[in-house]
Enzyme design. Structure first.
Site, PDB file in Angstrom:
ATOM      1  CG  ASP A  20      40.577  30.341  -6.019  1.00 31.95           C
ATOM      2  OD1 ASP A  20      41.482  29.792  -5.390  1.00 31.95           O
ATOM      3  OD2 ASP A  20      40.712  31.440  -6.582  1.00 31.95           O
ATOM      4  CG  ASP A  21      40.995  30.560  -1.557  1.00 33.97           C
ATOM      5  OD1 ASP A  21      41.881  30.043  -2.251  1.00 33.97           O
ATOM      6  OD2 ASP A  21      41.105  31.700  -1.063  1.00 33.97           O
ATOM      7  CB  CYS A  60      46.095  30.234  -5.884  1.00 35.72           C
ATOM      8  SG  CYS A  60      44.808  30.746  -4.733  1.00 35.72           S
ATOM      9  CE  LYS A 122      43.488  31.585  -8.767  1.00 36.90           C
ATOM     10  NZ  LYS A 122      43.284  31.720  -7.327  1.00 36.90           N
ATOM     11  CG  HIS A 124      46.947  32.977  -9.741  1.00 39.15           C
ATOM     12  ND1 HIS A 124      46.671  32.745  -8.406  1.00 39.15           N
ATOM     13  CD2 HIS A 124      47.662  34.133  -9.771  1.00 39.15           C
ATOM     14  CE1 HIS A 124      47.185  33.712  -7.672  1.00 39.15           C
ATOM     15  NE2 HIS A 124      47.793  34.574  -8.478  1.00 39.15           N
ATOM     16  CG  HIS A 278      40.143  33.966  -3.985  1.00 33.82           C
ATOM     17  ND1 HIS A 278      40.305  35.294  -3.666  1.00 33.82           N
ATOM     18  CD2 HIS A 278      41.382  33.408  -3.909  1.00 33.82           C
ATOM     19  CE1 HIS A 278      41.585  35.531  -3.411  1.00 33.82           C
ATOM     20  NE2 HIS A 278      42.258  34.399  -3.548  1.00 33.82           N
ATOM     21  CG  ASP A 330      42.932  26.474  -5.081  1.00 32.79           C
ATOM     22  OD1 ASP A 330      42.150  26.377  -4.112  1.00 32.79           O
ATOM     23  OD2 ASP A 330      43.262  27.572  -5.559  1.00 32.79           O
ATOM     24  CE  LYS A 355      44.750  31.649  -0.307  1.00 32.44           C
ATOM     25  NZ  LYS A 355      43.824  32.540  -1.040  1.00 32.44           N
TER      26      LYS A 355
END
Length: 569
Positions: A20-21, A60, A122, A124, A278, A330, A355
């Site tokens: 993530d990120d 995301c 995750k 989401h 994240h 992602d 992002k």
């Protein structure tokens, strides 16, 4: 035959790892020499490294919907149509939207072919529709047999200051006291109505009012995301509310190792969806302070260690040669994630943006590593455009399943490119959306090594001279904080990957050809788009009755992991 060992299915196992990120510049195998990522570096040496791997969006929720379905978010209703960029993701579990149930995911395809499918981490992609327990958008509805993880996403309240431990303890004890008082009141009412004993109604009414007032005060104090969005689930059961974020990653890895061991004799698909890296970057004490880049670097190095643990489980169970491992992020790292002067977001290397910026390379160019020793050459590097959307068609091809014919699939089968059967990407054009707004188009010119990028809109960075939107945290897709370009900006990514020098008819002889070719492709692309119900609601419409609760609402506190920890160890 009695005692015979069951034969192992020869079909490949699939392990998908998404961070993530994570910025493409955060990894050693992509040029970083100050953050230690030995396990991911080893994965790249043993597999194929993609240098132009592109996310379909730079936030995301929409990026992951495209990853799951192989389709641009604008086709599935997962593209936000407004100005406020933070509404491009689900900001609460109190929303009724989610990935449409009629969408086909790679998990549903493989499940129909007999694969055992699991998602750890995750999600989401939404959870509830009409009530807090209907779970209409639960991962199991999309082909995952097993689920353990966080249905929402990490946010700063999920890893609170240690002083909040006292508050959590008081709230838990208050909840217990309220239950005891309620039992006493119920007993008194039943006793009085049955004539067992005489109690003044005034006392019962006073105690009832006391319960109501305490309940209201308790509920009013639980207004942060920590209680309502920061939770963990196993299957359909809430196991932690609120979650203990610093231990969540370790439990997820334990679950992954267990899943691999249980299914080692049967083909499986495991999608391991990291909560790392994240914000708020929950990190265990073991990794605190070990990196050169503060808490963010610590979190990246802990993530790499966890990747190594999962890969070791694959190796220990004799599955390495016949397991396809896919590693990616992602979207790009979050440049604006800061606390004071401390950087809490990732680094995107030489690429502009990050992002939330779906046109600039830093927001959408992500790591891509694929290892399958039995089928792919180790150490190979591919500079062709690829996409996170390619996973679904690639897996469908591996199991011999035709793609759905009733919808457009935007991804392409990667195997011919990975195996060297073709030299060029099937993605001649890739469309870079920011929400529902087209910001840029990438053209991989046929018969040439050149890759062009045409920008129709770019975000206005703030404050002036900055490299991101620090004043508003997320760059917007439309509105006054976006510049519209007519004629559009044109870059040659094969010579200028950092998008530093826009071309013009005076500096590039092919300028008009590029503009015209991209315009023709855009017209064809738009003919394939059909109206779909929007799934991204106004992020201010947060419905209390949709928020999950592990107890009797509003007394939603539980920690089943604490008492189950001994069973796992």
């Amino acid at each position: 035959m009695c005692g015979a060992t069951p034969e192992k299915d020869s079909r490949p196992n699939i392990l998908l790892i998404m961070v993530d990120d994570l910025g493409i510049g955060d990894l050693g195998c992509y040029g970083n020499d100050t953050v230690r990522t030995p396990n991911i570096n080893r994965l790249a040496r043993e597999g194929v490294k993609l240098t132009q791997n592109i996310a379909a969006e730079s936030l995301c929720t929409p990026s992951r919907s495209a990853f799951l379905t192989g389709r641009y978010p604008v086709r599935t209703g997962m593209a936000f149509q407004g100005i406020e960029r933070r509404c491009s993701v689900y900001t609460s579990l109190g929303f009724s939207g989610g990935l449409p149930r009629n969408e086909t995911t790679f998990a549903s395809i493989l499940k129909k072919e007999g694969y055992r499918t699991g998602l750890i981490g995750k999600w989401h992609q939404g959870l509830n529709c009409k009530s807090r327990s209907d779970h209409c958008h639960h991962p199991e509805m999309y082909g995952f047999d097993f689920y353990y993880g966080m249905p929402h996403t990490l946010s700063p309240p999920c890893w609170p200051d240690p002083s909040r431990d006292t508050e959590l303890s008081i709230n838990y004890k208050l909840w217990m006291c309220l239950q005891l008082v309620a039992i006493v009141v119920l007993t008194l009412v039943l006793g009085k109505l049955s004539g067992w004993f005489s109690v003044p109604w005034s006392l019962i009414i006073a105690m009832t009012l006391f319960i109501v007032l305490l309940s209201y005060a308790w509920f009013s104090s639980l207004t942060t995301d920590l209680y309502w969005d920061c939770l963990m689930m196993r299957g359909h059961e809430i196991t932690e509310q609120p979650m203990k974020a610093e231990r969540a990653g370790s439990i997820m890895v334990q679950e992954a190792v267990s899943f691999i061991e249980k299914n080692r004799l049967h083909p499986f698909l495991l999608f391991f969806s990291f909560l790392h890296v994240h914000v708020p970057l929950p990190t265990t004490d073991k990794f605190m302070g070990i990196s050169k880049h503060g808490l963010y670097g610590d979190n990246v190095e802990e993530m790499d260690f966890m990747v190594g643990t999962i890969l070791n489980a694959i190796d220990a169970n004799g599955l390495k040669n016949n397991t396809l491992v896919y590693f990616a992020s992602d979207h790009g790292g979050h440049l604006e994630a800061r606390r004071g002067h401390t950087q809490l977001g990732g680094w995107n290397g030489i690429y502009k943006g990050g992002k939330g910026m779906s046109g600039w390379e830093g927001g959408i160019r992500v790591p891509g590593i694929i290892r399958w020793p039995q089928m792919l050459q180790a150490g190979k590097v591919i500079d062709e455009p690829t996409s996170l959307m390619d996973v679904l068609p690639t897996l469908a091809s591996l199991v011999g399943v035709p793609l759905p014919s009733d919808r457009v699939i935007d991804g392409r089968d990667l195997m011919p490119l990975l195996q060297g059967k073709v030299q060029h990407s099937e993605h001649e054009f890739l469309f870079h959306y920011c929400g529902s707004y087209l910001h840029a188009i990438r053209w991989r010119e046929t018969g040439s090594a050149r890759v062009w990028k045409v920008h129709y809109m770019t975000p206005v960075f703030s404050p002036q001279g900055a490299i991101g939107c620090y004043d508003i945290l997320f760059c917007q897709c439309t509105g006054e904080n976006v510049t519209r370009h007519s004629p559009p900006l044109v870059f040659d990514l094969s010579r200028d990957p950092s998008e530093s020098t826009p071309l013009s008819p005076d500096t590039e002889p092919l300028y008009n050809l590029v503009i015209n070719s991209v315009e023709e492709a855009l017209a064809e692309h738009r003919q394939t788009l059909t109206p779909v119900p929007p799934q991204m609601p106004d992020c201010r419409l947060d419905n209390v009755w949709l928020r999950p609760c592990c107890g009797v609402f509003p007394f939603c506190l539980c920690d089943h992991e604490k008492k189950d920890a001994g069973l796992r160890n």
